[in-house]
Design an enzyme around this catalytic site. Structure first.
Site, PDB file in Angstrom:
ATOM      1  N   LYS A  67       1.994  -4.072   6.468  1.00  0.00           N
ATOM      2  CA  LYS A  67       1.650  -5.179   7.374  1.00  0.00           C
ATOM      3  C   LYS A  67       2.898  -5.684   8.082  1.00  0.00           C
ATOM      4  CE  LYS A  67      -2.407  -6.385   4.678  1.00  0.00           C
ATOM      5  NZ  LYS A  67      -2.932  -7.114   3.518  1.00  0.00           N
ATOM      6  N   GLN A 100      -1.419 -12.227  -0.316  1.00  0.00           N
ATOM      7  CA  GLN A 100      -1.862 -10.879  -0.695  1.00  0.00           C
ATOM      8  C   GLN A 100      -2.668 -10.932  -1.999  1.00  0.00           C
ATOM      9  OE1 GLN A 100      -1.488  -7.918   1.089  1.00  0.00           O
ATOM     10  NE2 GLN A 100      -2.826  -7.091  -0.490  1.00  0.00           N
ATOM     11  N   ASP A 112      -6.102 -14.522   7.862  1.00  0.00           N
ATOM     12  CA  ASP A 112      -6.749 -13.494   7.045  1.00  0.00           C
ATOM     13  C   ASP A 112      -8.219 -13.873   6.762  1.00  0.00           C
ATOM     14  OD1 ASP A 112      -6.567 -11.049   5.745  1.00  0.00           O
ATOM     15  OD2 ASP A 112      -5.989 -11.920   3.825  1.00  0.00           O
TER      16      ASP A 112
END
Ligand code: NAP
Length: 288
Positions: A58, A102, A125
């Protein structure tokens, strides 16, 4: 469609490249107009090898797209309260436009509490309950990235969803549940399947659009795929294997995503696109 035909592949890698090119152009335009580079903060808890790899990928894509990335590495021993404090502080930091925590963070941490510490306007996200609610009600907000990427793929291949039977296998908060809501919002008739579903094959056989989001190699049998169906395989298992038995499914489906190169690249593209959207709004260059 006869059984000897093969489905057309849905090329997520190519579509993701196009989205990233456009995103990169928009990031440069923001830097030119506001004198600020869009910034994604990534929070990584512990040393899980898969998570370390995902975060590295990412960040590499951010660099390529002209987006700053800030990595916050935290020890696996961190408490929920400490993680929440870190995320709250990033939420208040004006130099950070998007925040990614994450997953997974370790079983001793209340992941939901941690996600909820991310300010909705920085939730690029799409993991907070606020984002899920906005998305489900068709209000402005960030989509969960993988579901958002799946919808972009369906649109790129002109898949008509109105009145079609969509079957989603999996109901996780980041994937199955939100993709079902997005399909519902587009007037598909949606069925969710999960680990307690009694006859998965029967449900799969009904699907005009099938989304597999489980994490079990080849759980969905190719022979159960309805002829002419659109098959989206979001699963990613060891050995580059999806949740659908690709070789048989592609002899029956009309369109199918490969693994890898289907859904995976779309997730990162949507993450970066939403980071630029967030920066644009926070810097006063676009409406929410
Ligand atoms: P998850 O949180 O483990 O959820 C798995 C879901 O599958 C659960 O809802 C579970 O049901 C259901 N399930 C388990 N066994 C089943 C069975 N035998 N029949 C039907 N349903 C079953 O996983 P996730 O985070 O959603 O990820 C799913 C897959 O997508 C994984 O392979 C992951 O690597 C992949 N993924 C890919 C991307 C990408 O960018 N491409 C992003 C995220 C995830 P219950 O709810 O009843 O337990």
């Amino acid at each position: 469609m006869s059984q000897t035909q093969t489905a057309r592949l849905m090329d997520g890698a190519a579509l993701a490249r196009r989205i990233l090119e456009e995103t990169s152009g928009r990031a440069a335009e923001i830097a030119r107009r506001a004198g600020v580079t869009p910034c994604l903060a990534t929070v990584l808890v512990g040393e899980d090898p898969a998570s370390v790899t995902y975060v590295r990928m990412k960040r590499a894509r951010c660099a390529k797209a002209g987006i700053d990335s800030r990595l916050v590495r935290l020890p696996a021993t961190i408490t929920t309260a400490e993680l929440v404090a870190t995320l709250r502080s990033l939420s208040q930091d004006a130099a950070v436009h998007g925040i990614l925590l994450q997953h997974p963070v370790g079983s001793h941490i209340d992941e939901r509490e941690a996600f909820e510490a991310i300010a909705p306007e920085k939730d690029v996200d799409g993991v907070t309950m606020s984002s899920f609610g906005s998305m489900s009600f068709g209000r402005p907000g960030f989509a969960s990235c993988t579901p958002g990427g799946i919808m972009r793929l369906l649109d790129a291949y002109d898949v008509d969803l109105v009145g079609r039977r969509a079957v989603v296998v999996g109901r996780s908060a980041i994937l199955g549940k939100p993709v079902g809501m997005l399909l519902l919002a587009r007037d598909a008739t949606v069925t969710y399947c999960h680990s307690r579903t009694t006859d998965l094959a029967a449900a799969v056989r009904e699907a005009d659009v099938l989304v597999a989001a489980v994490g079990r190699p080849r759980l969905v049998r190719g022979e159960d795929v309805k002829p002419g169906a659109v098959v989206i395989d979001a699963g990613y298992n060891q050995g580059n294997v999806g949740d659908v038995d690709f070789d048989t499914a592609r002899t029956r489906a009309r369109l199918i995503t490969p693994v890898p190169g289907g859904v995976g690249p779309m997730t990162i593209a949507v993450l970066l696109e939403q980071t630029v959207d967030a920066a644009s709004v926070q810097l006063g260059l676009a409406g929410p």
